[in-house]
Design a protein around this motif. Structure first.
Motif, PDB file in Angstrom:
ATOM      1  N   ILE A  56       0.364   2.652 -11.959  1.00 61.89           N
ATOM      2  CA  ILE A  56       1.559   2.888 -11.150  1.00 61.89           C
ATOM      3  C   ILE A  56       2.106   4.293 -11.387  1.00 61.89           C
ATOM      4  O   ILE A  56       1.836   4.924 -12.407  1.00 61.89           O
ATOM      5  CB  ILE A  56       2.665   1.848 -11.451  1.00 61.89           C
ATOM      6  N   LYS A  57       2.897   4.779 -10.403  1.00 60.52           N
ATOM      7  CA  LYS A  57       3.645   6.023 -10.579  1.00 60.52           C
ATOM      8  C   LYS A  57       5.024   5.652 -11.103  1.00 60.52           C
ATOM      9  O   LYS A  57       5.721   4.847 -10.477  1.00 60.52           O
ATOM     10  CB  LYS A  57       3.787   6.763  -9.246  1.00 60.52           C
ATOM     11  N   PHE A  58       5.416   6.174 -12.265  1.00 59.73           N
ATOM     12  CA  PHE A  58       6.718   5.803 -12.805  1.00 59.73           C
ATOM     13  C   PHE A  58       7.329   6.935 -13.616  1.00 59.73           C
ATOM     14  O   PHE A  58       6.640   7.807 -14.135  1.00 59.73           O
ATOM     15  CB  PHE A  58       6.609   4.528 -13.651  1.00 59.73           C
ATOM     16  N   LYS A  59       8.651   6.880 -13.692  1.00 64.09           N
ATOM     17  CA  LYS A  59       9.415   7.763 -14.571  1.00 64.09           C
ATOM     18  C   LYS A  59      10.331   6.878 -15.405  1.00 64.09           C
ATOM     19  O   LYS A  59      10.941   5.949 -14.881  1.00 64.09           O
ATOM     20  CB  LYS A  59      10.258   8.746 -13.758  1.00 64.09           C
ATOM     21  N   VAL A  60      10.414   7.164 -16.687  1.00 64.17           N
ATOM     22  CA  VAL A  60      11.335   6.438 -17.552  1.00 64.17           C
ATOM     23  C   VAL A  60      12.607   7.273 -17.689  1.00 64.17           C
ATOM     24  O   VAL A  60      12.551   8.465 -18.012  1.00 64.17           O
ATOM     25  CB  VAL A  60      10.708   6.160 -18.929  1.00 64.17           C
ATOM     26  N   GLU A  84       0.844  -1.201   0.000  1.00 67.77           N
ATOM     27  CA  GLU A  84       0.000   0.000   0.000  1.00 67.77           C
ATOM     28  C   GLU A  84       0.877   1.248   0.000  1.00 67.77           C
ATOM     29  O   GLU A  84       0.375   2.364   0.027  1.00 67.77           O
ATOM     30  CB  GLU A  84      -0.891   0.012   1.247  1.00 67.77           C
ATOM     31  N   ALA A  85       2.190   1.069  -0.014  1.00 70.49           N
ATOM     32  CA  ALA A  85       3.128   2.195   0.053  1.00 70.49           C
ATOM     33  C   ALA A  85       3.083   3.037  -1.219  1.00 70.49           C
ATOM     34  O   ALA A  85       2.624   2.593  -2.273  1.00 70.49           O
ATOM     35  CB  ALA A  85       4.545   1.686   0.299  1.00 70.49           C
ATOM     36  N   ASN A  86       3.587   4.258  -1.089  1.00 68.65           N
ATOM     37  CA  ASN A  86       3.620   5.213  -2.193  1.00 68.65           C
ATOM     38  C   ASN A  86       4.908   4.997  -2.999  1.00 68.65           C
ATOM     39  O   ASN A  86       5.918   5.653  -2.787  1.00 68.65           O
ATOM     40  CB  ASN A  86       3.562   6.635  -1.611  1.00 68.65           C
ATOM     41  N   VAL A  87       4.871   4.037  -3.925  1.00 69.09           N
ATOM     42  CA  VAL A  87       6.067   3.645  -4.681  1.00 69.09           C
ATOM     43  C   VAL A  87       6.171   4.466  -5.971  1.00 69.09           C
ATOM     44  O   VAL A  87       5.195   4.631  -6.689  1.00 69.09           O
ATOM     45  CB  VAL A  87       6.038   2.138  -5.022  1.00 69.09           C
ATOM     46  N   LEU A  88       7.370   4.970  -6.233  1.00 67.73           N
ATOM     47  CA  LEU A  88       7.664   5.626  -7.500  1.00 67.73           C
ATOM     48  C   LEU A  88       8.729   4.787  -8.216  1.00 67.73           C
ATOM     49  O   LEU A  88       9.846   4.629  -7.718  1.00 67.73           O
ATOM     50  CB  LEU A  88       8.192   7.047  -7.271  1.00 67.73           C
ATOM     51  N   PHE A  89       8.382   4.215  -9.357  1.00 69.01           N
ATOM     52  CA  PHE A  89       9.297   3.375 -10.111  1.00 69.01           C
ATOM     53  C   PHE A  89      10.126   4.224 -11.068  1.00 69.01           C
ATOM     54  O   PHE A  89       9.568   4.996 -11.857  1.00 69.01           O
ATOM     55  CB  PHE A  89       8.525   2.313 -10.907  1.00 69.01           C
ATOM     56  N   TYR A  90      11.438   4.081 -10.976  1.00 67.80           N
ATOM     57  CA  TYR A  90      12.340   4.658 -11.964  1.00 67.80           C
ATOM     58  C   TYR A  90      12.744   3.521 -12.897  1.00 67.80           C
ATOM     59  O   TYR A  90      13.494   2.621 -12.508  1.00 67.80           O
ATOM     60  CB  TYR A  90      13.578   5.253 -11.296  1.00 67.80           C
ATOM     61  N   ILE A  91      12.232   3.542 -14.115  1.00 68.00           N
ATOM     62  CA  ILE A  91      12.498   2.476 -15.079  1.00 68.00           C
ATOM     63  C   ILE A  91      13.578   2.969 -16.028  1.00 68.00           C
ATOM     64  O   ILE A  91      13.377   3.917 -16.781  1.00 68.00           O
ATOM     65  CB  ILE A  91      11.214   2.098 -15.832  1.00 68.00           C
ATOM     66  N   VAL A  92      14.740   2.332 -15.953  1.00 67.80           N
ATOM     67  CA  VAL A  92      15.919   2.801 -16.695  1.00 67.80           C
ATOM     68  C   VAL A  92      16.110   1.947 -17.937  1.00 67.80           C
ATOM     69  O   VAL A  92      16.129   0.712 -17.861  1.00 67.80           O
ATOM     70  CB  VAL A  92      17.184   2.744 -15.816  1.00 67.80           C
ATOM     71  N   GLY A  93      16.234   2.606 -19.079  1.00 65.80           N
ATOM     72  CA  GLY A  93      16.416   1.874 -20.330  1.00 65.80           C
ATOM     73  C   GLY A  93      17.339   2.615 -21.275  1.00 65.80           C
ATOM     74  O   GLY A  93      17.784   3.734 -20.992  1.00 65.80           O
ATOM     75  N   LEU A  94      17.648   1.969 -22.382  1.00 64.57           N
ATOM     76  CA  LEU A  94      18.386   2.632 -23.452  1.00 64.57           C
ATOM     77  C   LEU A  94      17.387   3.314 -24.385  1.00 64.57           C
ATOM     78  O   LEU A  94      16.189   2.998 -24.373  1.00 64.57           O
ATOM     79  CB  LEU A  94      19.227   1.608 -24.227  1.00 64.57           C
ATOM     80  N   LYS A  95      17.869   4.223 -25.188  1.00 66.88           N
ATOM     81  CA  LYS A  95      16.990   5.006 -26.055  1.00 66.88           C
ATOM     82  C   LYS A  95      16.099   4.115 -26.927  1.00 66.88           C
ATOM     83  O   LYS A  95      14.926   4.410 -27.149  1.00 66.88           O
ATOM     84  CB  LYS A  95      17.845   5.928 -26.924  1.00 66.88           C
ATOM     85  N   THR A  96      16.647   2.984 -27.371  1.00 62.79           N
ATOM     86  CA  THR A  96      15.908   2.116 -28.293  1.00 62.79           C
ATOM     87  C   THR A  96      14.817   1.289 -27.605  1.00 62.79           C
ATOM     88  O   THR A  96      13.889   0.828 -28.263  1.00 62.79           O
ATOM     89  CB  THR A  96      16.880   1.142 -28.981  1.00 62.79           C
ATOM     90  N   THR A  97      14.931   1.107 -26.294  1.00 59.37           N
ATOM     91  CA  THR A  97      13.967   0.234 -25.587  1.00 59.37           C
ATOM     92  C   THR A  97      12.875   1.007 -24.854  1.00 59.37           C
ATOM     93  O   THR A  97      11.849   0.430 -24.502  1.00 59.37           O
ATOM     94  CB  THR A  97      14.700  -0.651 -24.562  1.00 59.37           C
ATOM     95  N   ILE A  98      13.091   2.283 -24.648  1.00 59.97           N
ATOM     96  CA  ILE A  98      12.154   3.062 -23.832  1.00 59.97           C
ATOM     97  C   ILE A  98      10.723   3.085 -24.392  1.00 59.97           C
ATOM     98  O   ILE A  98       9.756   2.894 -23.642  1.00 59.97           O
ATOM     99  CB  ILE A  98      12.708   4.490 -23.606  1.00 59.97           C
ATOM    100  N   PRO A  99      10.517   3.295 -25.699  1.00 59.25           N
ATOM    101  CA  PRO A  99       9.131   3.319 -26.196  1.00 59.25           C
ATOM    102  C   PRO A  99       8.381   2.008 -25.932  1.00 59.25           C
ATOM    103  O   PRO A  99       7.185   2.034 -25.620  1.00 59.25           O
ATOM    104  CB  PRO A  99       9.304   3.563 -27.702  1.00 59.25           C
ATOM    105  N   HIS A 100       9.074   0.883 -26.040  1.00 63.23           N
ATOM    106  CA  HIS A 100       8.429  -0.416 -25.842  1.00 63.23           C
ATOM    107  C   HIS A 100       7.943  -0.584 -24.408  1.00 63.23           C
ATOM    108  O   HIS A 100       6.790  -0.948 -24.164  1.00 63.23           O
ATOM    109  CB  HIS A 100       9.413  -1.539 -26.206  1.00 63.23           C
ATOM    110  N   ILE A 101       8.813  -0.297 -23.430  1.00 67.00           N
ATOM    111  CA  ILE A 101       8.415  -0.497 -22.027  1.00 67.00           C
ATOM    112  C   ILE A 101       7.326   0.486 -21.624  1.00 67.00           C
ATOM    113  O   ILE A 101       6.407   0.155 -20.873  1.00 67.00           O
ATOM    114  CB  ILE A 101       9.636  -0.405 -21.074  1.00 67.00           C
ATOM    115  N   ARG A 102       7.392   1.707 -22.149  1.00 67.36           N
ATOM    116  CA  ARG A 102       6.344   2.692 -21.832  1.00 67.36           C
ATOM    117  C   ARG A 102       4.986   2.226 -22.367  1.00 67.36           C
ATOM    118  O   ARG A 102       3.974   2.288 -21.658  1.00 67.36           O
ATOM    119  CB  ARG A 102       6.716   4.052 -22.419  1.00 67.36           C
ATOM    120  N   LYS A 103       4.974   1.729 -23.578  1.00 72.75           N
ATOM    121  CA  LYS A 103       3.722   1.244 -24.173  1.00 72.75           C
ATOM    122  C   LYS A 103       3.167   0.053 -23.394  1.00 72.75           C
ATOM    123  O   LYS A 103       1.955  -0.043 -23.167  1.00 72.75           O
ATOM    124  CB  LYS A 103       3.969   0.860 -25.637  1.00 72.75           C
TER     125      LYS A 103
END
Length: 350
Positions: free
Chosen positions: A106-110, A77-96
């Motif tokens: 979820i709360k996240f930043k790429v 139930e905690a207030n989690v903020l995910f920092y999802i780290v990727g390379l330029k080529t993979t970021i669009p896929h994980i965001r989608k």
């Protein structure tokens, strides 16, 4: 004379009223911390501490990232903020993937990781090229990626969290320690697993003690190692001790002197951390890092032990999204299929 007295009294009264008005305004403009107890406080949701969790999204392994995030989010139930780290080529896929699944809540930043920071710091080794992937070194650069947090959790992607991540975040770090890890000798129940598949759990399995630079460290080769796949880090201490610079120094020395290699037990990302953090780290509760699930396609832990575990880690070659592997049911509970269809599980009947 009476008129003069009357005017003076009126002026005095006006002066008193003016002073009272000024004092009243000043009191009501004071910060809430200095006001009386009747002032409304912030809502509990606004006061809740944010828990930053850093996890990488590598090409070909994004299903692991998604399953790990899914397990964390579903068990707290905690207030989690995910920092999802990727390379330029993979970021669009994980965001989608996230935005088109139940994880859209979820709360996240790429965060994009620039592999150029590693130029000249990684010794090429053909025996296990997967260990040389740039995202394996994200944990070295946490303060450069995460700016506003004092305390950060870093997790490898091949994990599943079965407990409340708040417990891991509450791990106490001793004064002067920049990080907490799980000691490789901490759980008797894992010792048989280590022996049966020939794993190393000492510095001898990671560093080349034939090299003078390693012997000069004065670290006994029988010293128990730790696993940096789960880290609770203090960013203030990390920056103060210039941990990133120290890690880079040992990476560069390895390029020049071949002090450790992927032919040894832990590959190239663990060894610099073993050197830099030797004798200077706090301990994570052993049940918050049950390791070695990926070291053999045959050796298993007991189901009861795994049910009690707070975090499971498939470190090793045999990953739960591939075949063969063990305890895949525990991992698949949290897997979310790829909406784009690019990532598929490898199973005997597939």
């Amino acid at each position: 004379i009476l008129l003069f007295v009357s005017v003076n009294q009126i002026l005095l009264l006006l002066l008193v009223l003016t002073v009272c008005a000024i004092l009243y305004n000043k009191v009501h403009q004071m910060p809430s911390a200095l006001k009386n107890e009747t002032v409304d406080l912030e809502s509990p949701e606004e006061m809740e501490e944010e828990i930053p969790v850093v996890i990488c999204a590598a090409a070909g392994r994004m299903g692991a990232t998604v399953a790990a995030i899914s397990s964390i989010y579903s068990n707290t139930e905690a207030n989690v903020l995910f920092y999802i780290v990727g390379l330029k080529t993979t970021i669009p896929h994980i965001r989608k993937w996230i935005e088109n699944s139940k994880l859209k809540e979820i709360k996240f930043k790429v965060v994009e990781f620039n592999p150029m920071v590693l130029k000249g710091k990684i010794r090429q080794d053909a025996s296990r090229p997967e260990l040389l992937q740039p995202l394996n070194f994200v944990r070295f650069y946490l303060p450069l990626l995460i700016q506003k947090h004092e305390k950060v959790i870093y997790l490898d992607d091949d994990i599943i969290v079965q407990g409340d991540i708040q417990e891991l975040y509450d791990t106490k770090l001793a004064p002067g320690h920049a990080a907490a890890f799980s000691d490789d000798c901490d759980l008797p129940s894992t010792h048989e697993m280590v022996r049966s598949v020939g794993m190393q759990n000492t510095y001898m399995g990671f560093l080349d003690y034939r090299k003078q630079a390693i012997r000069d460290l004065g670290i006994s080769p029988s010293t128990c190692s730790f696993n940096p796949g789960v880290i609770v880090a203090n960013m203030t201490e990390w920056k103060h001790q210039r941990i990133t610079k120290q890690l880079e120094k040992w990476m560069q020395r390895n390029v020049e002197e071949n002090l450790y290699s992927s032919t040894l037990g832990g590959g190239v990302a663990t060894s610099p951390m073993l050197i830099v953090f030797h004798g200077k780290y706090s301990a994570i509760n052993p049940m918050w890092h049950i390791r070695h699930l990926g070291w053999s396609p045959d050796t298993r832990y007991s189901e009861q032990f795994l049910q009690e575990a707070k975090l499971l880690h498939w470190n090793g070659r045999y990953k739960p999204w591939d075949y063969p592997s063990v305890h895949t049911d525990l991992w698949e509970n949290w897997f979310i299929p790829d909406p784009s269809g690019k990532f598929k599980l490898t199973r005997p009947d597939s």
